[in-house]
Write a protein that holds these residues in place. Structure first.
Motif: not given
Length: 215
Positions: A124, A175, A177-180, A212-215
């Motif tokens: 991560k 990172t 998780n996959d989103t934040f 970072n925010i991944n949608f």
């Protein structure tokens, strides 16, 4: 006038000669009518003292751009990524009826180098070191001085060799998780002084943190 590309082609050879390592050797040619080059204009109304302004105009010319380079990449599992890319540019630009040739492609670099090293010491977390070098840049500057009767007359034009862009950036990313995720970036850690555009110096050093925010 709008710029138009009559030819824009690139050919090359790409090969993965060893596990995790590949190279790309390439070259290309581009023909553009009314290519836009950045040309600043310096204004100094002498009748009003030492007022100074920096404006710009579009210097357009028919351009032919030949380039060639090599791109190397190496990846070791998920721990290390290394890349190195070098490009040599050759420009020919003519104005009007092709009888007036520009001595340089103003603002365009002759040589460019991009390098990156990314390390992931733990899950991560990634740390990236990016380097960019651009050499052989010139600026065309035209000076206008306002006379006492406020009529603008040309005081001549000049070409200036610009400082090389020599920038090293450091970025750390974590990172959740996959989103934040969060990141911190140090820009120009060598504190180099240069201009991307003539008359507009960049900060010698800057730092930034973000989410970072991944949608």
């Amino acid at each position: 006038l709008p710029s138009r590309n009559y030819l824009d082609g690139t050919v090359g050879i790409r090969s993965g000669i060893a596990p995790g390592f590949w190279f790309d050797v390439f070259g290309g040619y581009k023909i553009t009518s009314d290519e836009v080059f950045f040309a600043p204009t310096l204004l100094a109304p002498s009748a009003q003292g030492d007022i100074f302004a920096n404006t710009s105009r579009a210097l357009q010319a028919n351009a032919k751009h030949a380039f060639g380079g090599v791109n190397l990449k190496y990846s070791y599992q998920q721990l290390l990524d290394i890349s190195l890319k070098g490009v040599y540019n050759n420009w020919k630009a003519n104005q009007g009826d092709e009888s007036v040739e520009l001595s340089h492609a103003y603002g365009k670099p002759e040589m460019e180098v991009n390098a990156n090293v990314t390390v992931r010491p733990i899950d991560k977390l990634s740390v990236a070191l990016d380097y960019y070098l651009a050499t052989g840049r010139y600026a065309f500057v035209k000076n206008y001085w306002e006379a006492e009767n406020h009529s603008s007359v040309s005081a001549g034009a000049g070409e200036y060799k610009m400082n090389n862009i020599n920038e090293l950036n450091l970025t750390g990313t974590y990172t959740f998780n996959d989103t934040f995720g969060v990141y911190a970036k140090l820009n120009n850690i060598l504190c180099q002084k240069y201009e991307v555009y003539y008359g507009y110096p960049l900060q010698s050093f800057s730092a930034m943190i973000g989410v970072n925010i991944n949608f």
